[in-house]
Design a protein around this motif. Structure first.
Motif, PDB file in Angstrom:
ATOM      1  N   VAL A 448      88.987  79.782  46.275  1.00 42.94           N
ATOM      2  CA  VAL A 448      89.459  81.258  45.892  1.00 42.94           C
ATOM      3  C   VAL A 448      91.078  81.444  46.715  1.00 42.94           C
ATOM      4  O   VAL A 448      92.303  80.821  45.830  1.00 42.94           O
ATOM      5  N   ILE A 451      93.558  79.478  44.122  1.00 43.35           N
ATOM      6  CA  ILE A 451      94.016  80.414  43.010  1.00 43.35           C
ATOM      7  C   ILE A 451      95.249  81.133  43.507  1.00 43.35           C
ATOM      8  O   ILE A 451      96.596  81.319  42.521  1.00 43.35           O
ATOM      9  N   ILE A 490      88.934  88.911  44.440  1.00 40.18           N
ATOM     10  CA  ILE A 490      88.935  87.500  43.309  1.00 40.18           C
ATOM     11  C   ILE A 490      87.235  86.841  43.563  1.00 40.18           C
ATOM     12  O   ILE A 490      86.234  86.468  43.038  1.00 40.18           O
ATOM     13  N   ASP A 493      84.050  88.220  42.202  1.00 37.74           N
ATOM     14  CA  ASP A 493      84.001  87.836  40.786  1.00 37.74           C
ATOM     15  C   ASP A 493      83.142  89.749  39.946  1.00 37.74           C
ATOM     16  O   ASP A 493      82.506  89.257  39.626  1.00 37.74           O
ATOM     17  N   ASN A 517      97.882  80.763  37.636  1.00 43.92           N
ATOM     18  CA  ASN A 517      95.953  80.504  38.025  1.00 43.92           C
ATOM     19  C   ASN A 517      95.136  81.560  37.341  1.00 43.92           C
ATOM     20  O   ASN A 517      94.039  81.709  37.274  1.00 43.92           O
ATOM     21  N   LEU A 518      95.630  82.685  37.641  1.00 42.40           N
ATOM     22  CA  LEU A 518      94.769  83.816  37.596  1.00 42.40           C
ATOM     23  C   LEU A 518      94.401  84.068  36.111  1.00 42.40           C
ATOM     24  O   LEU A 518      93.167  85.307  35.666  1.00 42.40           O
ATOM     25  N   GLU A 520      93.121  81.489  34.123  1.00 41.88           N
ATOM     26  CA  GLU A 520      92.253  81.253  34.626  1.00 41.88           C
ATOM     27  C   GLU A 520      90.710  82.137  34.288  1.00 41.88           C
ATOM     28  O   GLU A 520      89.908  82.550  34.101  1.00 41.88           O
ATOM     29  N   VAL A 521      91.466  82.937  35.929  1.00 44.47           N
ATOM     30  CA  VAL A 521      89.989  83.362  36.331  1.00 44.47           C
ATOM     31  C   VAL A 521      89.917  84.892  35.647  1.00 44.47           C
ATOM     32  O   VAL A 521      88.667  85.187  35.504  1.00 44.47           O
TER      33      VAL A 521
END
Length: 583
Positions: A448, A451, A490, A493, A517-518, A520-521
């Motif tokens: 993370v 990320i 993050i 989850d 990057n976020l 994708e998260v």
């Protein structure tokens, strides 16, 4: 006092065995403590009558030593039971108060100073422990000492014993009058101590601001004023407590003089009082002096303890405005993230902060919220996580009113990055892993950190992920603190991810990398982004523009640009600023 006993009985009940053993030991101790003067009197009479010889002198000595030894052993047992229990009770109360603190709303902590709360958890709690331990222990011990002493004194001479009883109502009256004054002055003293603690805590936390403005001298002066007032109130308290021992000594001195005068005449005239009995009587009376003087100290402990307990009780009786209630459905075990606001309004002091707000956010989609400062953006997040309640309207998740979800479940399923992230005085790895179970989380922490574009910064830290942050994370820059808080959200989850202006302290290039990057998260995850920089909304499914608590524009980023309203105007200005920076 009866109310305090009722309040504290549940704590006492847990250690009933310790207190019963302690009380039994106090009975043994008081009996043998008062037996020793009687044996000494018998020894003196034996010496006077010529009955003391080399054979029986050791018998008298062994009786005296044995009585004192048994009394001492019993007293040791008291300290290992009753006093130990008082410490356990202190821990129990501290745990309950801390647990209750964790249930109270954020509004409570906004209205009350941290220093005052810490004072109640330390100084006030210690005063309550003194009530549970030394006050009860000495109170029972003194009572038993008086009972056994007067019993033996009346057996020796009833007339002299009645004289000693004169001191009891005198002592009681003096203590009653003084303790009424002590109670009021002690309360004022504790309140001022809370003020000092609060100011100290605020100055330590905001030391960078104090130094940045160069106002150390002013803060020192303010502290001195508070400290002088604290000294003044304590001296005022001492003036009420100080006369207690002196008055007791005076009363006992007068009574002792009467006893010597009258008792001596009994002995000299060959009455029914031997010199040994008279000696025993005087020794018993002298043993009574500490118990009766101790009444003042005990009364003081009870007064302080009861005052401090009432201050702690204020906390325990404070009910959170938002809590699980009869509407809570504990069968609900999951949240998917389909959000709907239906005609939601929010008022503070008659002023509307949100006005008839309605919107939907389907599960797995992203929502951007922007608007002028004070337009109500953060209030939406506070309502969704039930930090505050709406004045009217409904908030639904998966078609269910959020009031039906257990608070713990609702907040556990929301990953929130607030405007002002709070970091603990711990390692950066532990700060990131704060919201997940303990274990070997290093791989998750590093993942993370990448990320949120924090991993490169951490490599430059002296001890990497094990680097200890200062209080509130002061060793990090504003952007690093925000990214650490983002990583902390993050890593949990969550089903719903919320960023409340969480990128305001990072540059546009870093922001672009984080948002990339976020994306994708946030895939298949409901997410809400609050920001002033409109570049944060390029990949969101929908954007709301708020003004004075109302939705004035809504649509995707591209749709709002085409409408050429407030949103498009702000976008043009921000693009111009960006072009100027690049130039």
């Amino acid at each position: 006092m009866k109310q305090i006993i009722n309040d504290l009985y549940p704590y006492l009940k847990r250690y009933r065995k310790d207190y019963l053993i302690g009380i039994f030991s106090l009975v043994i101790s008081a009996y043998f403590t008062t037996l020793a003067p009687a044996i000494i009197g018998q020894t003196i009479d034996a010496l006077k009558n010529g009955d003391l010889n080399n054979q029986n002198v050791w018998l008298y000595v062994s009786k005296i030593v044995g009585a004192i030894a048994i009394s001492s052993i019993a007293m040791i047992l008291v300290r290992r039971t009753m006093l130990a229990a008082s410490w356990e009770i202190q821990f129990d109360i501290r745990r309950d108060v801390f647990k209750h603190f964790s249930k109270l709303d954020a509004d409570y902590f906004d209205r009350n100073r941290v220093g005052d709360m810490l004072t109640r958890l330390t100084a006030d709690l210690n005063a309550v422990r003194m009530l549970f331990g030394p006050a009860i222990f000495q109170g029972i011990s003194i009572s038993l000492m008086m009972i056994f002493s007067f019993y033996r004194m009346f057996k020796i001479n009833a007339a002299l014993s009645l004289i000693t009883l004169i001191s009891v109502p005198l002592v009681t009256f003096v203590l009653f009058m003084l303790m009424r004054i002590v109670h009021k002055r002690y309360l004022k003293s504790q309140e001022q101590f809370s003020n000092i603690s609060a100011m100290s805590q605020e100055n330590f936390s905001g030391i960078r601001v104090v130094k940045g403005f160069g106002i150390e001298d002013r803060e020192i002066h303010k502290f001195s004023v508070l400290n002088d007032e604290f000294i003044k109130r304590n001296l005022f308290l001492t003036r009420a407590e100080g006369p207690i021992h002196s008055l007791m000594d005076l009363i006992f001195g007068v009574i002792l003089s009467l006893l010597v005068l009258l008792g001596g005449r009994y002995v000299l005239k060959g009455g029914n009082l031997s010199i040994g009995e008279f000696s025993a009587f005087i020794l018993l009376y002298q043993r009574l002096q500490w118990p009766m003087i101790g009444l003042g100290w005990i009364a003081n402990l009870f007064q302080r303890g009861s005052t401090s307990w009432n201050r702690l009780k204020e906390i325990l009786e404070t009910e959170p405005a938002i809590s699980n209630d009869e509407n809570t459905n504990y069968d609900l075990a999951s949240i998917k993230g389909d959000i709907e606001f239906k005609n939601v309004s929010l008022e503070f002091n008659g002023q509307k902060v949100l006005d008839d707000l309605s919107f939907t956010l389907p599960e797995g989609q992203s929502l951007g919220i922007t608007g002028k400062t004070g337009s109500g953006k953060t209030m939406i997040i506070s309502l969704l996580s039930r930090i505050i309640e709406p004045s009217s309207g409904e908030i639904l998740i998966n078609g269910i009113d959020i009031k039906e979800y257990p608070l713990e479940l609702l907040r556990r399923k929301i990953g929130l990055v607030p405007q002002e992230p709070y970091l603990f005085s711990d390692t950066i790895a532990d700060n990131i892993a704060y919201g997940i179970p303990d274990g070997d989380n290093q791989a998750k922490v590093e993942e993370v950190a990448k990320i949120v574009q924090l991993s490169d910064d951490i490599k430059d830290f002296p001890e990497g992920y094990k680097t200890s942050l200062g209080e509130r994370g002061v060793t990090l820059s504003g952007g690093q603190r925000q990214r650490t808080a983002m990583a902390r959200a993050i890593i949990r989850d969550p089903e719903i991810l919320i960023l409340d202006d969480a990128l305001s302290a990072v540059d546009t290039q870093t922001e672009s990398l984080i948002l990339s990057n976020l994306a994708e998260v946030a895939k298949n995850r409901t997410s809400i982004i609050i920001a002033h920089r409109l570049s944060a909304f390029k990949n969101t499914d929908k954007v709301l523009v708020l003004d004075f608590g109302k939705i004035v524009e809504q649509g995707s980023h591209e749709e709002l640009l085409e409408k050429d309203g407030w949103y498009a105007d702000i976008d043009r200005r921000q693009q111009l600023e960006k072009d100027l920076e690049n130039a």
